[in-house]
Design a protein around this motif. Structure first.
Motif, short mmCIF file in Angstrom:
data_model
loop_
_atom_site.label_atom_id
_atom_site.label_comp_id
_atom_site.label_asym_id
_atom_site.label_seq_id
_atom_site.Cartn_x
_atom_site.Cartn_y
_atom_site.Cartn_z
N SER A 1 0.82 -1.22 0.00
CA SER A 1 0.00 0.00 0.00
C SER A 1 0.85 1.27 0.00
CB SER A 1 -0.93 0.00 1.21
OG SER A 1 -0.18 -0.04 2.42
N ASN A 2 2.15 1.15 0.30
CA ASN A 2 3.03 2.33 0.29
C ASN A 2 3.41 2.76 -1.13
OD1 ASN A 2 3.25 2.73 3.12
ND2 ASN A 2 4.68 1.02 3.26
N VAL A 3 3.14 1.90 -2.10
CA VAL A 3 3.43 2.24 -3.49
C VAL A 3 2.20 2.93 -4.07
CG1 VAL A 3 4.09 1.36 -5.76
CG2 VAL A 3 4.95 0.25 -3.68
N PRO A 4 2.31 4.17 -4.54
CA PRO A 4 1.12 4.89 -5.04
C PRO A 4 0.51 4.20 -6.26
CG PRO A 4 3.13 6.09 -5.58
CD PRO A 4 3.53 4.98 -4.65
N ALA A 5 -0.80 4.33 -6.38
CA ALA A 5 -1.51 3.70 -7.49
C ALA A 5 -1.33 4.45 -8.79
CB ALA A 5 -3.00 3.57 -7.15
N GLU A 6 -0.96 5.69 -8.72
CA GLU A 6 -0.77 6.48 -9.94
C GLU A 6 0.26 7.57 -9.67
OE1 GLU A 6 -4.61 9.42 -9.10
OE2 GLU A 6 -4.64 7.99 -10.76
N GLY A 7 0.74 8.16 -10.73
CA GLY A 7 1.72 9.21 -10.60
C GLY A 7 3.14 8.67 -10.53
N GLY A 8 4.09 9.57 -10.72
CA GLY A 8 5.49 9.18 -10.68
C GLY A 8 5.97 8.85 -9.29
N ALA A 9 6.88 7.89 -9.19
CA ALA A 9 7.50 7.52 -7.91
C ALA A 9 8.81 6.80 -8.22
CB ALA A 9 6.59 6.62 -7.09
N LEU A 10 9.76 6.92 -7.30
CA LEU A 10 11.08 6.30 -7.48
C LEU A 10 11.27 5.24 -6.41
CD1 LEU A 10 13.79 6.33 -9.03
CD2 LEU A 10 14.63 7.93 -7.30
N LEU A 11 11.38 3.99 -6.84
CA LEU A 11 11.60 2.87 -5.92
C LEU A 11 13.10 2.59 -5.85
CD1 LEU A 11 9.49 -0.29 -5.57
CD2 LEU A 11 11.94 -0.57 -5.92
N PHE B 1 20.06 9.38 -7.95
CA PHE B 1 18.63 9.06 -7.95
C PHE B 1 17.85 10.05 -7.08
CE2 PHE B 1 20.37 6.75 -4.34
CZ PHE B 1 19.39 6.86 -3.37
N VAL B 2 18.48 10.52 -6.00
CA VAL B 2 17.82 11.50 -5.15
C VAL B 2 17.65 12.82 -5.89
CG1 VAL B 2 18.05 12.88 -3.05
CG2 VAL B 2 18.57 10.44 -3.00
N PRO C 1 7.81 10.95 -4.77
CA PRO C 1 8.25 10.29 -3.54
C PRO C 1 9.28 9.20 -3.82
CG PRO C 1 6.08 9.50 -4.18
CD PRO C 1 6.41 10.62 -5.12
N ILE C 2 10.15 8.98 -2.84
CA ILE C 2 11.13 7.90 -2.89
C ILE C 2 10.62 6.77 -1.99
CG2 ILE C 2 13.50 7.21 -2.40
CD1 ILE C 2 14.34 10.11 -2.84
N ILE C 3 10.53 5.55 -2.54
CA ILE C 3 10.00 4.40 -1.80
C ILE C 3 11.15 3.43 -1.51
CG2 ILE C 3 8.33 2.51 -1.82
CD1 ILE C 3 6.84 4.21 -3.98
N PRO C 4 11.60 3.33 -0.26
CA PRO C 4 12.64 2.35 0.07
C PRO C 4 12.09 0.93 -0.06
CG PRO C 4 12.38 4.01 1.79
CD PRO C 4 11.20 4.12 0.90
N CYS C 5 12.87 0.05 -0.66
CA CYS C 5 12.44 -1.34 -0.87
C CYS C 5 13.53 -2.28 -0.36
CB CYS C 5 12.17 -1.59 -2.36
SG CYS C 5 11.71 -3.29 -2.76
N SER C 6 13.15 -3.21 0.51
CA SER C 6 14.11 -4.14 1.12
C SER C 6 13.79 -5.56 0.68
CB SER C 6 14.04 -4.04 2.65
OG SER C 6 14.23 -2.69 3.06
N ARG D 1 9.02 11.90 1.08
CA ARG D 1 8.55 12.98 0.19
C ARG D 1 9.72 13.89 -0.23
NH1 ARG D 1 3.59 16.03 2.78
NH2 ARG D 1 3.96 17.21 0.86
N THR D 2 9.65 14.31 -1.49
CA THR D 2 10.62 15.28 -2.00
C THR D 2 9.95 16.54 -2.53
OG1 THR D 2 10.61 14.34 -4.24
CG2 THR D 2 12.18 13.40 -2.66
N ASP D 3 8.61 16.54 -2.56
CA ASP D 3 7.92 17.71 -3.12
C ASP D 3 8.00 18.92 -2.20
OD1 ASP D 3 6.36 16.62 -1.14
OD2 ASP D 3 4.49 16.59 -2.30
N ARG D 4 8.51 18.74 -1.00
CA ARG D 4 8.68 19.89 -0.09
C ARG D 4 9.93 20.71 -0.44
NH1 ARG D 4 9.37 16.48 5.33
NH2 ARG D 4 7.71 15.35 4.25
N TYR D 5 10.76 20.16 -1.31
CA TYR D 5 11.99 20.87 -1.70
C TYR D 5 11.78 21.57 -3.05
CZ TYR D 5 13.96 17.67 1.77
OH TYR D 5 14.21 16.96 2.93
N ASP D 6 12.54 22.60 -3.26
CA ASP D 6 12.55 23.29 -4.54
C ASP D 6 13.45 22.50 -5.50
OD1 ASP D 6 13.83 25.54 -6.43
OD2 ASP D 6 11.85 26.19 -5.71
N PRO D 7 13.11 22.43 -6.80
CA PRO D 7 13.98 21.71 -7.74
C PRO D 7 15.43 22.17 -7.70
CG PRO D 7 11.88 22.22 -8.78
CD PRO D 7 11.88 22.91 -7.45
#
Length: 351
Positions: free
Chosen positions: A129-139, A237-238, A247-252, A308-314
């Motif tokens: 459930s931590n992986v968004p259903a839509e939109g960009g994300a970096l795993l 990648f960051v 968002p960045i999704i850590p995967c183990s 989350r990374t959207d709190r930062y300016d590009p």
């Protein structure tokens, strides 16, 4: 002359019979009277008619539905495959600018990997459930196992078990795309070169992108260093995630370290063949091609909470200290999750 005796026409028997007849008439009258009283005491019977439940009217199934219901599973899969091949022969399919062919991935790549995922490694997923259903994300995931099978199993997990059935667009090393056949298959399966421009284009297109920042250092590390994360590079990648605000999704991933326990690395042979390492395992090269069959370890893949990374300016993506801190946060999250999963695992092959 003796005196004559008079015999009555209705003797004693007649009188007795008449008496009995009278008694019978009285009894009959009493019974009729009693029966009448009983009928007056009975309450009238009320007949209750209950409504009969009726099944809702179902629409008539179409001819295609009837054929699908009657068709066995293997015939349905065969018909689907034949339809896929007809579309390939006629050129009725689409690819994106990276060469991604969704039909190719779903009909050829995924069915090839599913037996490994479901029966050989018996992969279990957590935190889907931590992986968004839509939109960009970096795993971002840990890497291990001599061959990059962990990346393939993660792809199957997200395609088959995520509610949205998402395709994972992996960023691979240049060696993969320089290898004959494998490079073409990787392109058709949706993967591309691990570089920031390609990563940012995919993320801006609302794709789910996967990266294994340990690279060869992770996949080719010796068995004695299993589940110890290697360096995550310079955090490219960051930077890509910060510029696109995804968002960045850590995967183990636990289980991949045991499929090819690497006990040595023959560097001279690696240089000879142009490989980053030449692994020696308990089964390879001793058993020849049979030694390339992975051991059936039990796998767990856990997707962590998004960072989350959207709190930062590009423009913050150019700050090396900030990029390093976020990179270290991702790496530490994955490492701690690995330790947690290992502490709960009783056996590497039974779970």
């Amino acid at each position: 002359m003796p005196e004559a005796r008079v015999i009555p026409l209705h003797g004693e028997q007649g009188r007795n019979g008449a008496h009995r007849a009278a008694q019978a008439a009285v009894a009959t009258a009493q019974r009729k009277s009693q029966a009448g009283n009983d009928r007056q005491d009975l309450s009238p019977v009320r007949v209750v008619r209950r409504p009969v439940a009726q099944d809702p009217v179902q629409p008539e199934p179409s001819a295609a539905e009837l054929a699908s219901q009657a068709m066995p599973a293997w015939e349905e899969r065969l018909a689907d495959l034949l339809a896929f091949l007809r579309r390939r022969a006629s050129g009725d399919y689409q690819i994106d600018e990276f060469g991604f062919d969704r039909e190719f991935a779903d009909h050829l790549v995924m069915p090839t990997l599913r037996p490994l995922y479901e029966r050989w490694f018996r992969v279990e997923t957590l935190g889907m459930s931590n992986v968004p259903a839509e939109g960009g994300a970096l795993l971002v995931a840990n890497h291990s196992g001599v061959l990059p099978i962990d990346a393939m199993m993660t792809t199957v997990a997200l395609r088959d078990h995520h509610p949205a059935g998402r395709h994972l667009r992996m960023l691979g090393a240049d060696l993969l795309f320089r290898t004959p056949m494998l490079g073409s298959i990787a392109r058709k399966a949706g993967h591309t070169l691990a570089c920031n421009p390609d990563a940012e284009r995919l993320l801006n297109s609302d794709e789910l992108v996967g990266v294994w920042p340990e690279g060869y250092k992770g996949v080719g590390k010796p068995f004695k260093d299993r589940y110890k994360l290697q360096r995550f590079g310079r955090g490219g990648f960051v930077s890509a995630a910060m510029r696109t605000g995804v968002p960045i999704i850590p995967c183990s991933i636990v289980g991949a370290e045991e499929i090819f326990p690497m006990v040595a690395d023959l560097k001279p042979l690696a240089r000879l063949f142009g490989l980053p390492y030449f692994p020696i395992t308990p089964t390879f090269p001793l058993l020849g091609p049979l030694g390339m069959v992975p051991l059936p370890s039990k796998w767990y893949i856990e997707f962590g909470e998004p960072i989350r990374t959207d709190r930062y300016d590009p423009a913050d993506a150019e700050d090396p200290m900030l990029v390093f801190n976020i990179t270290d946060q991702v790496r530490e999250t994955i490492q701690q999750t690995l330790y947690s999963l290992l502490s709960q695992r009783r056996n590497a092959f039974t779970g």
